[in-house]
Design a protein around this motif. Sequence first.
Motif, PDB file in Angstrom:
ATOM      1  N   GLY A   1     109.250  23.026  47.900  1.00 43.13           N
ATOM      2  CA  GLY A   1     109.817  22.103  48.057  1.00 43.13           C
ATOM      3  C   GLY A   1     108.398  21.580  48.895  1.00 43.13           C
ATOM      4  N   SER A   2     107.926  22.526  49.834  1.00 43.57           N
ATOM      5  CA  SER A   2     106.870  22.415  50.671  1.00 43.57           C
ATOM      6  C   SER A   2     105.524  21.657  50.106  1.00 43.57           C
ATOM      7  CB  SER A   2     106.375  24.057  51.392  1.00 43.57           C
ATOM      8  OG  SER A   2     105.438  24.424  50.404  1.00 43.57           O
ATOM      9  N   ILE A   3     105.198  22.369  48.244  1.00 47.33           N
ATOM     10  CA  ILE A   3     104.499  21.799  47.999  1.00 47.33           C
ATOM     11  C   ILE A   3     104.871  20.189  47.274  1.00 47.33           C
ATOM     12  CG2 ILE A   3     103.512  22.015  45.495  1.00 47.33           C
ATOM     13  CD1 ILE A   3     103.787  24.497  45.446  1.00 47.33           C
ATOM     14  N   ALA A   4     106.274  20.229  47.083  1.00 46.67           N
ATOM     15  CA  ALA A   4     106.426  18.710  46.837  1.00 46.67           C
ATOM     16  C   ALA A   4     106.095  17.821  48.021  1.00 46.67           C
ATOM     17  CB  ALA A   4     107.714  18.312  46.455  1.00 46.67           C
ATOM     18  N   ALA A   5     106.359  18.441  49.408  1.00 52.95           N
ATOM     19  CA  ALA A   5     106.033  17.426  50.689  1.00 52.95           C
ATOM     20  C   ALA A   5     104.713  16.479  50.704  1.00 52.95           C
ATOM     21  CB  ALA A   5     106.381  17.844  51.819  1.00 52.95           C
ATOM     22  N   ILE A   6     103.380  17.843  50.474  1.00 53.24           N
ATOM     23  CA  ILE A   6     102.179  17.905  50.401  1.00 53.24           C
ATOM     24  C   ILE A   6     102.120  16.594  49.030  1.00 53.24           C
ATOM     25  CG2 ILE A   6      99.671  18.561  50.002  1.00 53.24           C
ATOM     26  CD1 ILE A   6     101.448  21.436  51.270  1.00 53.24           C
ATOM     27  N   THR A   7     102.366  17.127  48.088  1.00 48.74           N
ATOM     28  CA  THR A   7     101.647  16.308  46.871  1.00 48.74           C
ATOM     29  C   THR A   7     102.224  14.899  47.163  1.00 48.74           C
ATOM     30  OG1 THR A   7     102.479  17.610  45.048  1.00 48.74           O
ATOM     31  CG2 THR A   7     102.377  16.106  44.874  1.00 48.74           C
ATOM     32  N   ASP A   8     103.728  14.601  48.352  1.00 49.80           N
ATOM     33  CA  ASP A   8     103.927  13.081  48.304  1.00 49.80           C
ATOM     34  C   ASP A   8     103.132  12.161  49.301  1.00 49.80           C
ATOM     35  OD1 ASP A   8     106.239  13.262  46.756  1.00 49.80           O
ATOM     36  OD2 ASP A   8     107.975  13.523  48.205  1.00 49.80           O
ATOM     37  N   LYS A   9     102.848  13.398  50.453  1.00 48.83           N
ATOM     38  CA  LYS A   9     101.213  12.685  51.579  1.00 48.83           C
ATOM     39  C   LYS A   9     100.450  12.367  50.455  1.00 48.83           C
ATOM     40  CE  LYS A   9     103.553  15.251  55.447  1.00 48.83           C
ATOM     41  NZ  LYS A   9     103.041  16.541  56.520  1.00 48.83           N
ATOM     42  N   ARG A  10     100.174  13.200  49.242  1.00 50.58           N
ATOM     43  CA  ARG A  10      98.751  12.642  48.671  1.00 50.58           C
ATOM     44  C   ARG A  10      98.881  11.963  48.180  1.00 50.58           C
ATOM     45  NH1 ARG A  10      96.822  13.830  43.560  1.00 50.58           N
ATOM     46  NH2 ARG A  10      98.771  15.783  43.455  1.00 50.58           N
ATOM     47  N   ALA A  11      99.687  11.184  47.395  1.00 49.33           N
ATOM     48  CA  ALA A  11      99.951  10.254  46.440  1.00 49.33           C
ATOM     49  C   ALA A  11     100.401   8.601  46.961  1.00 49.33           C
ATOM     50  CB  ALA A  11     101.529  10.339  45.542  1.00 49.33           C
ATOM     51  N   ASP A  12     101.061   8.841  48.692  1.00 50.05           N
ATOM     52  CA  ASP A  12     100.983   7.735  49.712  1.00 50.05           C
ATOM     53  C   ASP A  12      99.274   7.360  50.089  1.00 50.05           C
ATOM     54  OD1 ASP A  12     102.867   7.718  48.760  1.00 50.05           O
ATOM     55  OD2 ASP A  12     103.934   8.512  51.215  1.00 50.05           O
ATOM     56  N   LEU A  13      98.870   8.380  50.361  1.00 43.66           N
ATOM     57  CA  LEU A  13      96.937   8.281  50.956  1.00 43.66           C
ATOM     58  C   LEU A  13      96.293   7.252  49.169  1.00 43.66           C
ATOM     59  CD1 LEU A  13      95.264   8.428  53.187  1.00 43.66           C
ATOM     60  CD2 LEU A  13      94.748  10.614  52.615  1.00 43.66           C
ATOM     61  N   VAL A  14      96.780   8.204  48.416  1.00 49.05           N
ATOM     62  CA  VAL A  14      96.121   7.269  47.197  1.00 49.05           C
ATOM     63  C   VAL A  14      96.315   5.964  46.795  1.00 49.05           C
ATOM     64  CG1 VAL A  14      95.530   7.631  44.666  1.00 49.05           C
ATOM     65  CG2 VAL A  14      94.777   9.983  46.289  1.00 49.05           C
ATOM     66  N   LEU A  15      97.458   5.794  47.426  1.00 49.78           N
ATOM     67  CA  LEU A  15      98.626   4.302  46.999  1.00 49.78           C
ATOM     68  C   LEU A  15      97.350   3.628  47.818  1.00 49.78           C
ATOM     69  CD1 LEU A  15     100.449   2.599  45.235  1.00 49.78           C
ATOM     70  CD2 LEU A  15     102.105   3.882  46.491  1.00 49.78           C
ATOM     71  N   GLN A  16      97.170   4.062  48.878  1.00 53.39           N
ATOM     72  CA  GLN A  16      96.791   3.485  49.784  1.00 53.39           C
ATOM     73  C   GLN A  16      95.549   2.744  50.086  1.00 53.39           C
ATOM     74  OE1 GLN A  16      97.411   5.581  54.104  1.00 53.39           O
ATOM     75  NE2 GLN A  16      99.360   5.007  54.016  1.00 53.39           N
ATOM     76  N   ALA A  17      94.747   4.116  49.166  1.00 56.96           N
ATOM     77  CA  ALA A  17      93.244   3.586  49.030  1.00 56.96           C
ATOM     78  C   ALA A  17      93.280   2.629  48.231  1.00 56.96           C
ATOM     79  CB  ALA A  17      93.226   5.091  48.652  1.00 56.96           C
ATOM     80  N   ILE A  18      93.736   3.088  47.130  1.00 60.35           N
ATOM     81  CA  ILE A  18      94.222   1.324  45.756  1.00 60.35           C
ATOM     82  C   ILE A  18      94.866   0.565  46.309  1.00 60.35           C
ATOM     83  CG2 ILE A  18      94.982   1.765  43.494  1.00 60.35           C
ATOM     84  CD1 ILE A  18      95.319   4.582  43.178  1.00 60.35           C
ATOM     85  N   SER A  19      95.326  -0.101  47.003  1.00 58.24           N
ATOM     86  CA  SER A  19      96.397  -1.043  47.576  1.00 58.24           C
ATOM     87  C   SER A  19      94.933  -1.282  47.971  1.00 58.24           C
ATOM     88  CB  SER A  19      97.667  -0.652  47.933  1.00 58.24           C
ATOM     89  OG  SER A  19      97.515   0.392  48.985  1.00 58.24           O
ATOM     90  N   GLY A  20      94.423  -1.017  49.085  1.00 54.03           N
ATOM     91  CA  GLY A  20      93.439  -1.426  50.351  1.00 54.03           C
ATOM     92  C   GLY A  20      91.989  -1.353  49.882  1.00 54.03           C
ATOM     93  N   ALA A  21      91.812  -0.985  48.489  1.00 51.86           N
ATOM     94  CA  ALA A  21      90.809  -0.823  47.915  1.00 51.86           C
ATOM     95  C   ALA A  21      89.211  -1.865  48.847  1.00 51.86           C
ATOM     96  CB  ALA A  21      90.373  -0.961  46.694  1.00 51.86           C
ATOM     97  N   ARG A  22      89.934  -3.260  49.276  1.00 50.97           N
ATOM     98  CA  ARG A  22      88.585  -4.349  48.763  1.00 50.97           C
ATOM     99  C   ARG A  22      88.244  -3.731  51.140  1.00 50.97           C
ATOM    100  NH1 ARG A  22      90.691  -9.537  46.360  1.00 50.97           N
ATOM    101  NH2 ARG A  22      90.069  -9.088  44.742  1.00 50.97           N
ATOM    102  N   VAL A  23      89.220  -3.311  51.148  1.00 54.55           N
ATOM    103  CA  VAL A  23      89.865  -3.324  52.931  1.00 54.55           C
ATOM    104  C   VAL A  23      88.774  -1.867  53.556  1.00 54.55           C
ATOM    105  CG1 VAL A  23      90.527  -2.763  55.104  1.00 54.55           C
ATOM    106  CG2 VAL A  23      91.545  -4.873  53.176  1.00 54.55           C
ATOM    107  N   VAL A  24      89.009  -1.323  52.813  1.00 57.21           N
ATOM    108  CA  VAL A  24      88.575   0.425  52.217  1.00 57.21           C
ATOM    109  C   VAL A  24      86.910   0.470  52.272  1.00 57.21           C
ATOM    110  CG1 VAL A  24      88.150   2.652  51.531  1.00 57.21           C
ATOM    111  CG2 VAL A  24      90.551   1.438  52.271  1.00 57.21           C
ATOM    112  N   LYS A  25      86.468  -0.865  51.110  1.00 57.27           N
ATOM    113  CA  LYS A  25      84.930  -0.412  51.216  1.00 57.27           C
ATOM    114  C   LYS A  25      83.744  -1.414  51.920  1.00 57.27           C
ATOM    115  CE  LYS A  25      84.292   0.930  46.842  1.00 57.27           C
ATOM    116  NZ  LYS A  25      82.847   1.342  46.787  1.00 57.27           N
ATOM    117  N   MET A  26      85.338  -2.712  52.793  1.00 56.88           N
ATOM    118  CA  MET A  26      83.844  -3.442  53.516  1.00 56.88           C
ATOM    119  C   MET A  26      84.325  -2.886  55.214  1.00 56.88           C
ATOM    120  SD  MET A  26      85.523  -7.086  52.931  1.00 56.88           S
ATOM    121  CE  MET A  26      86.737  -7.348  54.014  1.00 56.88           C
TER     122      MET A  26
END
Length: 104
Positions: free
Chosen positions: A16-41
């Motif tokens: 259960g705790s691993i699933a919570a960490i995995t969700d956080k990591r997936a959210d962070l990756v999604l944020q990085a991918i969806s805002g790739a231009r902003v992240v780069k700039m």
Amino acid sequence: VPLQMVLGWRFAFLRGSIAAITDKRADLVLQAISGARVVKMAGWEQRFRDGIKALRAREVSGLRRAAAVGAMNEALFFSCSVVVSLVIFAVHVGTGRALRPGIV
């Protein structure tokens, strides 16, 4: 076996705790991918990379702990019948009785 029950609860808690960490990591990756231009700039690549790496390290550590608990549970499951049989035979012989095929 009560110890197996405790190990099972521990394994479920870890998963259960691993699933919570995995969700956080997936959210962070999604944020990085969806805002790739902003992240780069803004030059935030290293910040996102470090955050993702830290979460992944926590995730892998939890997976290793869960695997160890699961392995202990399985080892206990498979060795329990052998240990009980050996104890029964040792007590039988220790009380002065003979082991005969009809008894075993």
